[in-house]
Design an enzyme around this catalytic site. Sequence first.
Site, PDB file in Angstrom:
ATOM      1  CG  PHE A 175     -16.905 -12.894   1.853  1.00 47.89           C
ATOM      2  CD1 PHE A 175     -18.077 -12.141   2.477  1.00 47.89           C
ATOM      3  CD2 PHE A 175     -16.151 -12.361   1.191  1.00 47.89           C
ATOM      4  CE1 PHE A 175     -18.429 -10.825   2.128  1.00 47.89           C
ATOM      5  CE2 PHE A 175     -16.410 -11.218   0.606  1.00 47.89           C
ATOM      6  CZ  PHE A 175     -17.605 -10.461   1.296  1.00 47.89           C
ATOM      7  CG  ASP A 211     -15.027  -4.648   8.455  1.00 49.98           C
ATOM      8  OD1 ASP A 211     -16.013  -5.272   8.181  1.00 49.98           O
ATOM      9  OD2 ASP A 211     -15.182  -4.029   9.307  1.00 49.98           O
ATOM     10  CE1 TYR A 223     -18.661 -13.155   7.586  1.00 51.91           C
ATOM     11  CE2 TYR A 223     -17.139 -14.732   7.649  1.00 51.91           C
ATOM     12  CZ  TYR A 223     -17.905 -14.086   7.097  1.00 51.91           C
ATOM     13  OH  TYR A 223     -18.663 -14.582   5.775  1.00 51.91           O
TER      14      TYR A 223
END
Length: 213
Positions: free
Chosen positions: A72, A59, A61
């Site tokens: 990412f 999921d 950050y």
Amino acid sequence: MKQVDIKVKGLINSDKTQSILEKIYSNSEQNVFPKKENIFKALELCPLSQTKVVIFGQDPYYQINVADGLAFSSQNKITPASLKNIFKEIKNEYPNATFNTNDLSCWAKQGVLLLNSSLTVVEQQPMSHNNKWDFFINEIINFINNDLEVVIFLLWGSNAKKFKKQINDKHFVLTSAHPSPLSADKGFFNNGHFKRVNEILKLLNKKEINWST
């Protein structure tokens, strides 16, 4: 616009998707990441019709000002821990790789779909929207199965691996542990995925990915 991209647009604008968005963002007591306008950024920068590689994360950050809508990726100058491990593994496979930004848009524009398996998260509550977006991810996989030729899937972590059974056998599927510091030592490091992707793309007569940023 290609037919598959029209399907994606229809999915994004569907009553089900819009209803979930309304419920998620209507709670003024919760900060939700990424910003609403960035939820479908992965599909905007890498239209499904141009997708060569799919990277499913977990999921977004869950810290403030970190998630940017690409799995990412981050606009923050401080490299998130999972991305730091991704860069470390790329450097292991490609020693000359350089990383000048945490923004992974350059990958997306080369045909890498950076899509979290859960598109949203509540601040400081990882996995808070786990399973809310499964229907959306399953539809994206169905579109890829039905409308695209061979695609390479990278499934990192258990939340991404659960979609493996949905993926057609014509595609390549590479799995490993998640790059999080909690699991990177349990199979993400030395997985060889970045080099393997380019080996497969070369076999398919497609342009290889430059993993530098």
